[in-house]
Design a protein around this motif. Sequence first.
Motif, PDB file in Angstrom:
ATOM      1  N   ASN A 149      -4.733   3.640 -10.102  1.00 14.34           N
ATOM      2  CA  ASN A 149      -4.903   4.950 -10.742  1.00 14.34           C
ATOM      3  C   ASN A 149      -5.836   5.868  -9.955  1.00 14.34           C
ATOM      4  OD1 ASN A 149      -3.200   4.238 -12.916  1.00 14.34           O
ATOM      5  ND2 ASN A 149      -4.905   3.243 -13.965  1.00 14.34           N
ATOM      6  N   ASP A 150      -5.772   5.784  -8.631  1.00 18.76           N
ATOM      7  CA  ASP A 150      -6.523   6.709  -7.791  1.00 18.76           C
ATOM      8  C   ASP A 150      -5.765   8.037  -7.757  1.00 18.76           C
ATOM      9  OD1 ASP A 150      -8.666   7.121  -5.559  1.00 18.76           O
ATOM     10  OD2 ASP A 150      -6.786   7.823  -4.688  1.00 18.76           O
TER      11      ASP A 150
ATOM     12  N   GLY B 179      -1.541  12.461 -11.125  1.00 18.08           N
ATOM     13  CA  GLY B 179      -2.718  12.507 -10.258  1.00 18.08           C
ATOM     14  C   GLY B 179      -3.832  13.350 -10.839  1.00 18.08           C
TER      15      GLY B 179
ATOM     16  N   PHE C 237       0.068   4.915   0.403  1.00 18.36           N
ATOM     17  CA  PHE C 237      -0.333   5.722  -0.755  1.00 18.36           C
ATOM     18  C   PHE C 237       0.145   5.069  -2.052  1.00 18.36           C
ATOM     19  CE2 PHE C 237      -0.638   9.642   2.071  1.00 18.36           C
ATOM     20  CZ  PHE C 237      -2.006   9.770   1.910  1.00 18.36           C
ATOM     21  N   GLU C 238       1.339   4.514  -2.016  1.00 19.87           N
ATOM     22  CA  GLU C 238       1.853   3.843  -3.213  1.00 19.87           C
ATOM     23  C   GLU C 238       1.001   2.629  -3.551  1.00 19.87           C
ATOM     24  OE1 GLU C 238       6.083   2.718  -5.265  1.00 19.87           O
ATOM     25  OE2 GLU C 238       6.039   3.148  -3.115  1.00 19.87           O
TER      26      GLU C 238
ATOM     27  N   ASN D 298      -5.599  11.735 -13.578  1.00 22.16           N
ATOM     28  CA  ASN D 298      -6.519  10.707 -13.106  1.00 22.16           C
ATOM     29  C   ASN D 298      -7.653  11.291 -12.255  1.00 22.16           C
ATOM     30  OD1 ASN D 298      -5.649   7.679 -13.693  1.00 22.16           O
ATOM     31  ND2 ASN D 298      -3.767   8.880 -13.471  1.00 22.16           N
TER      32      ASN D 298
ATOM     33  N   LYS E  13      -5.764   3.696   1.220  1.00 26.27           N
ATOM     34  CA  LYS E  13      -5.706   5.154   1.186  1.00 26.27           C
ATOM     35  C   LYS E  13      -6.076   5.758   2.535  1.00 26.27           C
ATOM     36  CE  LYS E  13      -8.715   7.581  -1.324  1.00 26.27           C
ATOM     37  NZ  LYS E  13      -9.291   8.302  -2.495  1.00 26.27           N
TER      38      LYS E  13
ATOM     39  N   LEU F  33       4.415  12.672 -10.611  1.00 22.80           N
ATOM     40  CA  LEU F  33       3.271  12.069  -9.923  1.00 22.80           C
ATOM     41  C   LEU F  33       2.126  13.062  -9.748  1.00 22.80           C
ATOM     42  CD1 LEU F  33       5.282  10.007  -7.316  1.00 22.80           C
ATOM     43  CD2 LEU F  33       3.746   9.042  -9.055  1.00 22.80           C
TER      44      LEU F  33
ATOM     45  N   SER G 135      -2.235   3.827  -5.042  1.00 19.00           N
ATOM     46  CA  SER G 135      -2.093   4.486  -6.335  1.00 19.00           C
ATOM     47  C   SER G 135      -2.043   3.503  -7.501  1.00 19.00           C
ATOM     48  CB  SER G 135      -0.827   5.346  -6.346  1.00 19.00           C
ATOM     49  OG  SER G 135       0.340   4.539  -6.371  1.00 19.00           O
TER      50      SER G 135
ATOM     51  N   SER H 212      -4.493   9.467  -4.318  1.00 16.47           N
ATOM     52  CA  SER H 212      -3.354   8.716  -3.762  1.00 16.47           C
ATOM     53  C   SER H 212      -2.071   9.019  -4.527  1.00 16.47           C
ATOM     54  CB  SER H 212      -3.639   7.209  -3.812  1.00 16.47           C
ATOM     55  OG  SER H 212      -4.749   6.877  -3.012  1.00 16.47           O
ATOM     56  N   ILE H 213      -2.180   9.165  -5.845  1.00 16.01           N
ATOM     57  CA  ILE H 213      -1.002   9.469  -6.660  1.00 16.01           C
ATOM     58  C   ILE H 213      -0.440  10.836  -6.289  1.00 16.01           C
ATOM     59  CG2 ILE H 213      -0.179   9.880  -9.004  1.00 16.01           C
ATOM     60  CD1 ILE H 213      -2.350   7.866  -9.940  1.00 16.01           C
TER      61      ILE H 213
END
Length: 232
Positions: A72-73, A104, A65-66, A107, A42, A100, A69, A76-77
């Motif tokens: 499940n951050d 996000g 970022f992918e 999460n 990240k 997305l 993610s 980042s999502i």
Amino acid sequence: MSSSACAGALEDGIAKFQAKQYSQANDILSPLADNGDMKAAKYIAFMYREGLGVEKDLLKACDYFEQASTENDGESIVYLGMCYLDGGGRRADIQKAYQLLREGSENGYYDALSLQASVAFQIGDYPSAFGYYVAAAKEGDMEAMLMIGAMYRDGLFVTQDYKRACEWFVKALPSKIPAVLHNYGDCLYFGLDRPVDKKGAYPYFKEAAHLGSEKAKSAAEAIYKELYETKD
């Protein structure tokens, strides 16, 4: 590296990032990210996104970022969603971006509520847009207050209600956003929720024009002529 050594390196890399020593942060965090550390990924993503210590590269930023993610951050999502939103690093896909952004926030990343609302509004999901704007407004987001007012004014999802619309524009006035000033000027000029007050409306149009709104400039000039220029 042992897990304890990796943890120590991660902490050191993050400390370098926070101290704005980006090149050193990159030297520490890049190997960790490439070895599967999601938190390091990240930070590397942000560096590539903004060109911090590395050459700006949106494709690499989105890739990292992918990667980040996958655990499940939420943050980042959301930023991965932004890759799809602006077409930087991913092919533009507003539906994918919206999916997305919602994921996000689910999460735990709530800072993008106003952005989620904006995307929902663009794709015509007005119920969700209104809900996101209300949530963002509760956090003090005055652009969200502006949009809630606009939705009440135009009757989008909610019943058209000029009084509520103008109340929301009033709440957003401290922002000095030109559209807020212009919309509140409309409340006064047209008497949407009160007696018509054209003289009271003029300063709001004038200030919005001063802040760069061409639409408000035209309105201010027209009102000035109506109120103050001598008529033949």
